[in-house]
Write a protein that holds these residues in place. Structure first.
Motif, PDB file in Angstrom:
ATOM      1  N   ARG A  85      -0.085  -1.999   7.416  1.00 14.78           N
ATOM      2  CA  ARG A  85      -1.303  -2.510   6.782  1.00 14.78           C
ATOM      3  C   ARG A  85      -1.070  -3.466   5.627  1.00 14.78           C
ATOM      4  O   ARG A  85      -1.615  -3.304   4.537  1.00 14.78           O
ATOM      5  N   GLN A  87       1.527  -4.014   3.779  1.00 14.43           N
ATOM      6  CA  GLN A  87       2.363  -3.520   2.693  1.00 14.43           C
ATOM      7  C   GLN A  87       3.842  -3.708   3.043  1.00 14.43           C
ATOM      8  O   GLN A  87       4.198  -3.892   4.209  1.00 14.43           O
ATOM      9  N   TYR A  89       7.822  -2.031   1.879  1.00 15.00           N
ATOM     10  CA  TYR A  89       8.629  -1.095   1.106  1.00 15.00           C
ATOM     11  C   TYR A  89       9.662  -1.944   0.387  1.00 15.00           C
ATOM     12  O   TYR A  89      10.275  -2.826   0.981  1.00 15.00           O
ATOM     13  N   VAL A 102       6.208   1.088  -2.681  1.00 13.25           N
ATOM     14  CA  VAL A 102       5.363   0.328  -1.754  1.00 13.25           C
ATOM     15  C   VAL A 102       4.493  -0.627  -2.561  1.00 13.25           C
ATOM     16  O   VAL A 102       3.929  -0.248  -3.580  1.00 13.25           O
ATOM     17  N   ILE A 103       4.396  -1.892  -2.083  1.00 14.64           N
ATOM     18  CA  ILE A 103       3.512  -2.874  -2.710  1.00 14.64           C
ATOM     19  C   ILE A 103       2.833  -3.698  -1.619  1.00 14.64           C
ATOM     20  O   ILE A 103       3.326  -3.768  -0.491  1.00 14.64           O
ATOM     21  N   PRO A 104       1.721  -4.353  -1.948  1.00 14.25           N
ATOM     22  CA  PRO A 104       1.137  -5.302  -1.002  1.00 14.25           C
ATOM     23  C   PRO A 104       2.101  -6.474  -0.787  1.00 14.25           C
ATOM     24  O   PRO A 104       2.790  -6.900  -1.721  1.00 14.25           O
ATOM     25  N   ASP A 107       2.487  -9.345  -3.263  1.00 12.45           N
ATOM     26  CA  ASP A 107       3.116  -9.117  -4.561  1.00 12.45           C
ATOM     27  C   ASP A 107       4.620  -9.388  -4.570  1.00 12.45           C
ATOM     28  O   ASP A 107       5.251  -9.375  -5.631  1.00 12.45           O
ATOM     29  N   LYS A 152       6.681   6.930   0.961  1.00 14.74           N
ATOM     30  CA  LYS A 152       5.321   7.301   0.583  1.00 14.74           C
ATOM     31  C   LYS A 152       4.908   8.538   1.372  1.00 14.74           C
ATOM     32  O   LYS A 152       5.549   8.905   2.342  1.00 14.74           O
TER      33      LYS A 152
END
Length: 168
Positions: A85, A87, A89, A102-104, A107, A152
Motif C-alpha cells: 500500500r 509504503q 520498509y 515503515v514509511i510512505p 518520504d 510492523k
C-alpha cells in the motif's frame, strides 16, 4: 507456486545441490533470507534452514533483505524494501545498523543518506550476498539466528465475532 512449497523445498534444494556436485553433508553453514517479505514464504524457508542446520550440526544465519540488498555499498546508507500500500520498509545501515521502520514511499527522498532500493538488486545478487554472509565474508553486528523479521504488526486482526464453545 500456488501451493505445495513446504513439500517441494527439500527436493528442490537437494536437486540444486546435486546439479552442482554437492550434497547436504558437504555444507559447512547455511544462510537464509529472513525478510521483510511474504509471511508464509519466510516461515517456510526459515523453518527449513533451521531444521537442516540442526540435522547437519552446522551453523545457520539469518540475513535481512536490507543486508542482502546493500552490503556491497559503503556505509552509511539506507535500504528500501518494497512494502504494501505505497509504503516501504527502510533500515539505515552503518557500523551499528539502525532499527527497520515503515514509511510512505514518497518520504524516501527526505532521508539524509543515500538509498539503495532492494527492488533494483537482482534476486541472484541477493542470494549470493546471503551465501557470502553464511560463509563469513561479511562480519555483521548481532547476526541473528534465523527467524522471520517482522518490521510492523500484522495487518490481520482477530475476529470480533465470538467463536462458538465446542468443549464445555
Amino acid at each position: 507456486m500456488a501451493k505445495g512449497q513446504v513439500e517441494a523445498l527439500a527436493p528442490m534444494a537437494r536437486d540444486f545441490l546435486a546439479n552442482h556436485g554437492v550434497a547436504f553433508a558437504d555444507l559447512g553453514a547455511l544462510g537464509v533470507g529472513i525478510g521483510p517479505g511474504n509471511f508464509t514464504g519466510l516461515r517456510i524457508a526459515v523453518s527449513f534452514v533451521r531444521g537442516l542446520a540442526m540435522g547437519l550440526d552446522i551453523p545457520a544465519v539469518g540475513v535481512s533483505a536490507f543486508e542482502a540488498a546493500g552490503l556491497n555499498h559503503a556505509f552509511p546508507y539506507n535500504v528500501a524494501v518494497p512494502g504494501p500500500r505505497g509504503q516501504v520498509y527502510v533500515q539505515r545501515l552503518d557500523v551499528t545498523h539502525g532499527e527497520p521502520y515503515v514509511i510512505p514511499v514518497e518520504d524516501l527522498a527526505g532521508l539524509p543518506d543515500p538509498v539503495v532500493h532492494a527492488a533494483d538488486v537482482s534476486p541472484a545478487d541477493q542470494v549470493a550476498t546471503i551465501a557470502q554472509v553464511a560463509a563469513g565474508k561479511f562480519r555483521l553486528p548481532n547476526l541473528p539466528k534465523p527467524k522471520p523479521l517482522y518490521v510492523k504488526r500484522p495487518d490481520a486482526a482477530p475476529s470480533k465475532i465470538q467463536a462458538p464453545t465446542t468443549v464445555p
